[in-house]
Every structure is written in C-alpha cells, then in structure tokens.
Scaffold this active site. Structure first.
Site, PDB file in Angstrom:
ATOM      1  N   GLU A 149       8.425   4.681 -18.700  1.00 56.19           N
ATOM      2  CA  GLU A 149       7.821   3.344 -18.715  1.00 56.19           C
ATOM      3  C   GLU A 149       7.356   2.946 -17.316  1.00 56.19           C
ATOM      4  O   GLU A 149       7.732   3.562 -16.336  1.00 56.19           O
ATOM      5  CB  GLU A 149       8.868   2.312 -19.196  1.00 56.19           C
ATOM      6  CG  GLU A 149       9.397   2.616 -20.581  1.00 56.19           C
ATOM      7  CD  GLU A 149      10.552   1.700 -20.981  1.00 56.19           C
ATOM      8  OE1 GLU A 149      10.755   0.657 -20.324  1.00 56.19           O
ATOM      9  OE2 GLU A 149      11.238   2.049 -21.953  1.00 56.19           O
ATOM     10  N   LYS A 151       7.430   0.514 -14.096  1.00 50.14           N
ATOM     11  CA  LYS A 151       8.411  -0.377 -13.466  1.00 50.14           C
ATOM     12  C   LYS A 151       7.644  -1.617 -13.001  1.00 50.14           C
ATOM     13  O   LYS A 151       6.937  -1.591 -11.992  1.00 50.14           O
ATOM     14  CB  LYS A 151       9.121   0.296 -12.297  1.00 50.14           C
ATOM     15  CG  LYS A 151      10.203  -0.602 -11.715  1.00 50.14           C
ATOM     16  CD  LYS A 151      11.074   0.144 -10.741  1.00 50.14           C
ATOM     17  CE  LYS A 151      12.265  -0.684 -10.257  1.00 50.14           C
ATOM     18  NZ  LYS A 151      12.097  -2.106 -10.156  1.00 50.14           N
ATOM     19  N   ASP A 153       6.755  -5.162 -11.440  1.00 53.53           N
ATOM     20  CA  ASP A 153       7.221  -5.812 -10.228  1.00 53.53           C
ATOM     21  C   ASP A 153       7.186  -7.318 -10.473  1.00 53.53           C
ATOM     22  O   ASP A 153       6.243  -8.004 -10.111  1.00 53.53           O
ATOM     23  CB  ASP A 153       6.320  -5.417  -9.056  1.00 53.53           C
ATOM     24  CG  ASP A 153       7.029  -5.600  -7.736  1.00 53.53           C
ATOM     25  OD1 ASP A 153       8.223  -5.946  -7.752  1.00 53.53           O
ATOM     26  OD2 ASP A 153       6.386  -5.397  -6.696  1.00 53.53           O
ATOM     27  N   TYR A 257       6.531  -8.847 -20.391  1.00 54.16           N
ATOM     28  CA  TYR A 257       6.514  -7.522 -21.021  1.00 54.16           C
ATOM     29  C   TYR A 257       7.947  -7.134 -21.344  1.00 54.16           C
ATOM     30  O   TYR A 257       8.822  -7.176 -20.463  1.00 54.16           O
ATOM     31  CB  TYR A 257       5.867  -6.481 -20.109  1.00 54.16           C
ATOM     32  CG  TYR A 257       4.374  -6.708 -19.996  1.00 54.16           C
ATOM     33  CD1 TYR A 257       3.487  -6.103 -20.880  1.00 54.16           C
ATOM     34  CD2 TYR A 257       3.861  -7.583 -19.032  1.00 54.16           C
ATOM     35  CE1 TYR A 257       2.122  -6.342 -20.806  1.00 54.16           C
ATOM     36  CE2 TYR A 257       2.498  -7.835 -18.953  1.00 54.16           C
ATOM     37  CZ  TYR A 257       1.629  -7.215 -19.839  1.00 54.16           C
ATOM     38  OH  TYR A 257       0.286  -7.464 -19.764  1.00 54.16           O
ATOM     39  N   LYS A 347      10.279   5.317  -7.748  1.00 53.22           N
ATOM     40  CA  LYS A 347       9.322   4.387  -7.142  1.00 53.22           C
ATOM     41  C   LYS A 347       8.172   5.113  -6.469  1.00 53.22           C
ATOM     42  O   LYS A 347       8.165   6.329  -6.332  1.00 53.22           O
ATOM     43  CB  LYS A 347      10.051   3.529  -6.116  1.00 53.22           C
ATOM     44  CG  LYS A 347      11.031   2.562  -6.738  1.00 53.22           C
ATOM     45  CD  LYS A 347      10.882   1.225  -6.068  1.00 53.22           C
ATOM     46  CE  LYS A 347      12.179   0.487  -5.948  1.00 53.22           C
ATOM     47  NZ  LYS A 347      12.010  -0.715  -5.142  1.00 53.22           N
ATOM     48  N   CYS A 441     -19.654  -2.837  27.315  1.00 54.04           N
ATOM     49  CA  CYS A 441     -19.343  -1.750  26.391  1.00 54.04           C
ATOM     50  C   CYS A 441     -18.285  -0.840  27.012  1.00 54.04           C
ATOM     51  O   CYS A 441     -18.458  -0.378  28.144  1.00 54.04           O
ATOM     52  CB  CYS A 441     -20.609  -0.961  26.099  1.00 54.04           C
ATOM     53  SG  CYS A 441     -20.302   0.562  25.205  1.00 54.04           S
ATOM     54  N   CYS A 444     -20.097   2.681  27.843  1.00 47.94           N
ATOM     55  CA  CYS A 444     -21.166   2.873  28.824  1.00 47.94           C
ATOM     56  C   CYS A 444     -21.289   1.731  29.820  1.00 47.94           C
ATOM     57  O   CYS A 444     -22.075   1.819  30.751  1.00 47.94           O
ATOM     58  CB  CYS A 444     -22.499   3.109  28.125  1.00 47.94           C
ATOM     59  SG  CYS A 444     -23.228   1.611  27.448  1.00 47.94           S
ATOM     60  N   CYS A 459     -23.090  -3.235  21.604  1.00 47.03           N
ATOM     61  CA  CYS A 459     -23.491  -2.767  22.917  1.00 47.03           C
ATOM     62  C   CYS A 459     -25.009  -2.813  22.965  1.00 47.03           C
ATOM     63  O   CYS A 459     -25.683  -2.389  22.037  1.00 47.03           O
ATOM     64  CB  CYS A 459     -22.990  -1.339  23.102  1.00 47.03           C
ATOM     65  SG  CYS A 459     -23.805  -0.480  24.450  1.00 47.03           S
ATOM     66  N   CYS A 465     -26.175   4.497  25.983  1.00 42.79           N
ATOM     67  CA  CYS A 465     -24.762   4.596  25.617  1.00 42.79           C
ATOM     68  C   CYS A 465     -24.450   5.917  24.907  1.00 42.79           C
ATOM     69  O   CYS A 465     -25.037   6.222  23.876  1.00 42.79           O
ATOM     70  CB  CYS A 465     -24.409   3.423  24.703  1.00 42.79           C
ATOM     71  SG  CYS A 465     -22.700   3.432  24.200  1.00 42.79           S
TER      72      CYS A 465
END
Ligand code: IVH
Length: 714
Positions: A149, A151, A153, A257, A347, A441, A444, A459, A465
């Site tokens: 099944e 699990k 939460d 459920y 889990k 930058c 560069c 930049c 660059c």
C-alpha cells in the site's frame, strides 16, 4: 558555466554552537565530557520540535532533521547509558492531546509501524527475510503474500461506527488516547456518515490528508489574508482537522483514505487485501494503487512503481507499507512493543534536509546571465548528496532573506534540481554575512547591468567575456550576421578550447599554420591530430576574408548586443549611418530610432560604454572589416514595403527565404515568423501551410512572389 567564488563563510566559531553545531555531527564525535551538555541541548530541541509538530502543526524543520537529531540522542544514550535522563524524549511516543479537545481512549491501540532504514531494494528483502524467519519458513517453502500500500503522509484517524452510524472519530494521539474530532470529521465529504450492511461495531482506520492542489490553494488564501502559510500538506491537514471550530475544518477540503481496522464485531475478510475491498464496498475511499504480491522482489518493484507515480499522485506519500496479507498469519506474528511484526514502512529518502549555506558563488552563463549558486555543506537529500543549489537571482536571495552561514532547508524532489526552500533565521550566527550580487562580471570584470524584464543581472562584456565567448562567436559568424561559412559549433569549440580565439576579433588573425597544427591534447599523447583539415582551413580563411566586406546593419547585429536583433540593427544603421554616431549616442538620441524603447536603448548604451567591448570593436575594424555608408531609411508609403510586416510561407518560385527576407529588410520592411493581426502581408509560395490558413482566418492580405517583387521595385 564559469564560476567565481565571491563570498566565503568565514570560519565561524559561533556557527559551531547553538543548534547549528548538530548539523553533520555524529555520535562518535562527542566526547564523554561534552556528552551531558550535548544531550541536554538535544533533548531541549527535540521537545521543542515535538511541540511545534504535535501541538501547533507547524514544524520549523523537516522530518529528516528531526529524525536525525532523535537518532543522535538515541545513540548517545546507548553509548553513555548512565547519562540517559528519565524524562528523555526518546522514551516518549507521539504527542499529548491538544488542550480543548475531549480525550478518547482507543478500544484497540493505534500502533505505529516499524520503518525499514534502507531506502533501496535491500529494505524490502530485509523485511521479507524477517517475516520468513519469524514464521519459521524454510528456503524451500513458497513465498509469502503481501499487500502493498501507499504510505500516506497525513494524520492517522480512527472512525467508529455503531449499527452503521458514525458515532465518533479520534486522532491517534499517543496511540492509546487521542483527541475527539467527531464534529470535524463529519465535515469531510468523502467519509460516509452511515453504512449499509456493516458489522454492529466497526472501527475504520485511515489517514486524513489534504490533496496537493487544495494545499496550494489554501496557502494562496492564507497569503491573501496575511496569514502564515502551512509548511506542507500534512501540517495543513493536521491544522485543519484539529480545529476547535468545525466550521473552519469544513472550509478546508480534507480527504480520508482507509487502510486498516480497529475494533470490529465480526470479521470482514480473511486477508488485508480482502478487508480493503470490503471497506471500498462499504463506501470508504481506498487508494487505487495497492497490490497483492508474492516475495521480496515484488515488494521492491512496488516500492519503485509508487516512486515513479509519486509526483503524479494527487496527494503526498512518504513511502509504501508492506503488510502480510493473510490475517491468520498476521495473528501468528503478533506485536513487538507497540509495532506489529507483520507490517513495515519502506520509506523514500527524505526530500528536505537542513544544512549550512557556506557561501554563494556567481556563475556566468553563455548568454551573460549571472546566477547566484548556493554552496552548501554536503547533505543527503532526495537520495543524493547535494553540495550546491541554484538561487536563481538576487530577488530570490532577498525573498529568502539569506545570510552566509545560515542554516537552510534544502529540497530535492524526484529529478528536480535542488533548491533552497528557506533559511532558519532564528539560528542565525551574529557574524553571518549578507550577500550582494557583484557589480562587475566575476569572470571578465565588465560592468553588470540589471535586466528589469527578466529580473536578473547580465554581464555587458559580450564581446570579451570568456564565459560568453563560444555563443558570441557563433552568433557573430552566423549566416545573417557576418555570414562566415564553415564556422560551426564544433570549430568554435576547438578555436576557443585551443586558445586560438578569445574574442571575435581574433578570428581575423588566424592563419593556416595555427589552424592546421596538432591539437594540444594530441600533441601530448604522441599521436598528433590536426586541429582541422587542410582544405577546411583554406575554406575558412577564405570565408573570413570575404566576410570583411559587410554592411553596418549586419555588423551591428553580429556584435550580439542584448535586445539588438536584425530589425533594430537595420534601424540603427539607417538612422545613425555610422558606427561612431551610434557609439556616441546617449539614451535620448537612441530613443529617436523607430523600434527602440527604453530597455533596448539602455542595453545599447551599456554595451558601447563597456571599454572591453570598444577595444574588441577597434580590433575588428583594424582587421579590415568595412561597409558602405548606409542609405537613409526609405519613407513609409502605402504602396511600398517600408514599415510593413511580412510573413513568408511555403517555397517561392525564384527567391530563397533568405533572399526574400534580405530584400524586404533592405527596403525598410520587417519579416516576422508568425502571423498576427499586425501582419500586413503573407507571402505564400508552394505548399504553404498553417500560416496561410491563419492569414485567411485573420483576414490578412496574401500575396505571391510576383506581387512582392512588384512592391519591392515599386
Ligand atoms: S497501517 C498496525 N497503512 O503510518 C499498523 N499505516 O507508523 C497500522 N500510515 O501513523 C497502520 N499509510 O497513519 C498503515 N497504508 C497505511 C498507511 C499507514 C500511512 C501511517 C499511519 C501511522 C503510521 C505508522
């Protein structure tokens, strides 16, 4: 991506105290002398987390962090049994019922399940091996049947029916005594209030959960109302069910459920899977995804299947549950402490964990975009060890209110890239460093500008660059820019990687020897391979030579200034008619050009102001690139092409697409890729497709090549 490290968290003695000192700490690192203080601090923390979780439904840390601290305390207690305190949180399960709720003693205790610690298929095999051993089965005996099944939460809840009527509902509480939530449960629409054909006494157990979509909608409403958002769907479900005012519960969309039984006056079925089918038949929601299987490999396969489907389920799960299917065997297996021997939870690795933000690096992408990246103390999350996570942009850092040295919650779900969800500012070290994005930058040194549209920094040194070089050269050479044939991606990679080209200007000083010399790597290996073939090199040099004769518009487009496409480049060329004039233009001069708005104007200004770019442009001109002075823009007239937008579709009889496009642009028209109400003409050739249909639908004029040529001449 090129990276530069801008900010290091300094070695901070403070970050090794308080709660953060437990991050990454293992029990065997604690000396006996330190143990009493560490254990007292852990106990205090765990008690606080317990209250946050059980009383306020608002945990400040992910479950995995809680589990880790709990385990740490447990192992310290195992190592130093004489230091274990009687009131240690490790000898307590669950939470006390919340004040204000009537307490309910469960007629059959609500148990917890043993959790397999191994997230891999090994966890499933270990469970099966234990069951077989406990049942005294030999290797030759047939495999055991299990019900697999999901699990859920959420919040374990027990519903009691007497003579087919719902009489009470209780939360799990500490397993023996829970809270009476009958009125609240009555507001959950999928829970039957009366049953047909049920035993006189029937307790149905299952999980109250909130679907992911409802959780998101609820948090949006919370935000609009200025209320605190819930950390996750489970807390939202718990907070909604454990309301003293059931009108509030009614407004939250909860689901239930069913998965097991409590007290039951007659047997419903001989197997767990049979029980689930009966419960479904009585009108209880039962998850579709459950399966009866034999043997350990099938358990592991279910674990994997549910993992694959996890993201598309409407609700959150944190693993799967295996239960021996045959209830007679379950009875034989019985219980150990407060856990049944016949079931286990397998889990998934935690998707959220806490770690330390050790620094922020700034990466420069191929398009010049600066992206801050969190450098993290390595942490196991989502099944892998994560040591960095994108922070997207500076707005996101401000939104997260991050400081370097902070404890942060990191999330990695499925294949999604890891992200920093939030900081834990209550744990901030006093000397934590604030981060600011750089103004130059990091790769560069060119100036950085903010792109308001995209909320990011870029930049401006596009021509210089190194991070952007490959993309800038490819664009520079592309057909509609400088049109340098034979300069595709592979060759650009080679030229940049071999260090032959650092800016587009270097292309024009390439020579035959350099192009055909062995690659650096092959020269070292002793088996020399040429950088490129002799003929290819000759062709490339010839097309570089040809490309030197160009137009100002093409050259401007080739420079790759952000937001300057072909049309804008042509407008600029026609308006200013010389490169010097464009370089000297300020915002207001640029705004006079048609098609140029504020975003484009400031991008152009920043580009030409950047000294790195100017020196590359000078080098390009010195290499011999030249163009005729452009003609002034054609005046827009009703009959002409100027100022009109065209869409080309299908194959034209004599012109290629590119030729048609060039001629329209040269005559002051525009060419767009898609038909809209703003399109003036669709030029349709043979086998025109959906664009033609769309033009007809929108009532846009459709012309053929002959009509286009007439307009161009016209
Ligand atoms: S059976 C005796 N089945 O897991 C075993 N529990 O630690 C009774 N849970 O808080 C539980 N999904 O709320 C069972 N399919 C499932 C479950 C499930 C989630 C929760 C349950 C309990 C915890 C057990």
């Amino acid at each position: 991506m090129q990276t530069d490290t801008l900010f290091e968290a300094e070695p901070q003695p403070e970050s090794r105290t308080g709660e953060n000192r437990f991050i990454g700490l293992a029990a065997d690192q604690v000396s006996e002398g330190d143990a009493p203080a560490v254990m007292a601090e852990l106990a205090r923390l765990i008690e606080r987390f317990n209250r946050e979780y059980y009383e306020f439904d608002a945990p400040s840390v992910p479950d995995a962090e809680y589990d880790r601290l709990f385990e740490l305390l447990r192992s310290l207690e195992a190592r130093f049994p004489h230091l274990k305190r009687e009131d240690s949180p490790t000898s307590r399960v669950g939470g006390a019922p919340r004040e204000g709720f009537r307490k309910v003693r469960h007629s059959v205790p609500m148990l917890s399940i043993h959790t397999e610690t191994d997230f891999s298929a090994e966890g499933a095999r270990a469970f099966d091996a234990r069951i077989r051993r406990d049942l005294g089965l030999e290797e030759t005996d047939p495999p055991v049947s299990y019900d697999c099944e999901l699990k859920f939460d959420g919040l374990a809840t027990s519903l009691r029916y007497e003579k087919g009527r719902l009489v009470s509902a209780a939360t799990r509480g500490d397993g023996l005594v829970g809270e009476d939530v009958t009125e609240n449960v009555r507001t959950i629409r999928t829970i039957p209030l009366s049953l047909e054909g049920a035993p006189d006494v029937l307790e149905v157990r299952g999980e109250v959960i909130m679907h992911k979509a409802d959780f998101e909608a609820l948090n949006r409403r919370q935000a609009e109302a200025g209320e605190k958002p819930f950390a996750n769907p489970r807390n939202a479900a718990a907070g909604s069910l454990r309301q003293l005012d059931s009108r509030i519960t009614a407004k939250r969309r909860l689901h239930f459920y069913a998965y097991s039984l409590g007290e039951c006056s007659e047997s419903l079925a001989a197997t767990q899977s049979g029980v689930l089918e009966r419960l479904r038949g009585l009108g209880f929601p039962v998850a579709d995804l459950h399966r009866t299987v034999q043997g350990p490999e099938a358990l592991a396969a279910f674990h994997e299947e549910a993992a694959r489907k996890r993201a598309s389920l409407p609700f959150e799960i944190d693993g799967v549950v295996y239960k021996v299917d045959d209830l007679a065997l379950e009875a034989r297996l019985g219980f150990i402490a407060r856990e049944p021997r016949w079931a286990c939870a397998h889990k998934y690795p935690p998707e959220e964990a806490v770690t330390i933000l050790e620094g922020i690096d700034v990466q420069v992408g191929r398009t010049g975009r600066l992206t801050p990246v969190a450098r993290l103390r390595p942490v196991y999350v989502g099944g892998v060890t994560v040591s960095n996570a994108t922070l997207h942009n500076e707005d996101r850092i401000a939104e997260l209110d991050l400081a370097i040295g902070d404890a942060v919650v990191v999330r990695r779900a499925g294949d999604v890239i890891p992200e920093v969800l939030r900081a834990l500012p209550e744990r901030r070290a006093p000397n934590a460093l604030r981060f600011k994005m750089p103004q130059a930058c990091p790769v560069c040194g060119s100036a950085v500008v903010r792109d308001e549209e995209e909320k990011d920094l870029r930049c401006t040194g596009g021509l210089f660059c190194p991070a952007q070089m490959k993309l800038s050269i490819l664009h520079f050479a592309s057909r509609r820019a400088m049109g340098i044939d034979g300069l595709g991606e592979k060759i650009v990679d080679m030229l940049v990687d071999e260090g032959l080209v650092k800016t587009p200007a270097d292309l024009f000083s390439l020579d035959f020897e350099a192009l055909t010399a062995p690659t650096a790597a092959s020269a070292e290996s002793g088996k020399p391979v040429r950088r490129m073939g002799l003929k290819t090199a000759e062709n490339l040099l010839a097309s570089l030579e040809r490309a030197k004769e160009t137009t100002l518009a093409r050259f401007l487009f080739a420079l790759g200034c952000r937001h300057v496409g072909e049309v804008t480049a042509l407008s600029l060329a026609q308006h200013f008619r010389s490169l010097e004039a464009i370089e000297a233009a300020d915002q207001s001069a640029l705004l006079e050009v048609s098609d140029v708005g504020e975003v484009i104007a400031s991008s152009i200004e920043a580009f030409f102001k950047e000294p790195h770019n100017r020196s590359v442009i000078e080098a390009l001109l010195a290499a011999g690139i030249h163009w005729p002075t452009p003609s002034a823009p054609a005046a827009s007239s009703d009959a002409g092409v100027a100022g009109k937008t065209f869409v080309l579709t299908g194959t034209l009889p004599t012109l290629t697409r590119d030729e048609a496009k060039d001629r329209i642009i040269a005559a002051g028209g525009k060419v767009s890729g898609s038909v809209s109400r703003r399109t003036n003409y669709v030029v349709a050739g043979a086998e025109a497709g959906s664009k033609l249909a769309k033009a007809e639908a929108l009532g846009v004029a459709v012309i053929d090549e002959a009509e286009l040529l007439a307009m161009l001449e016209g």
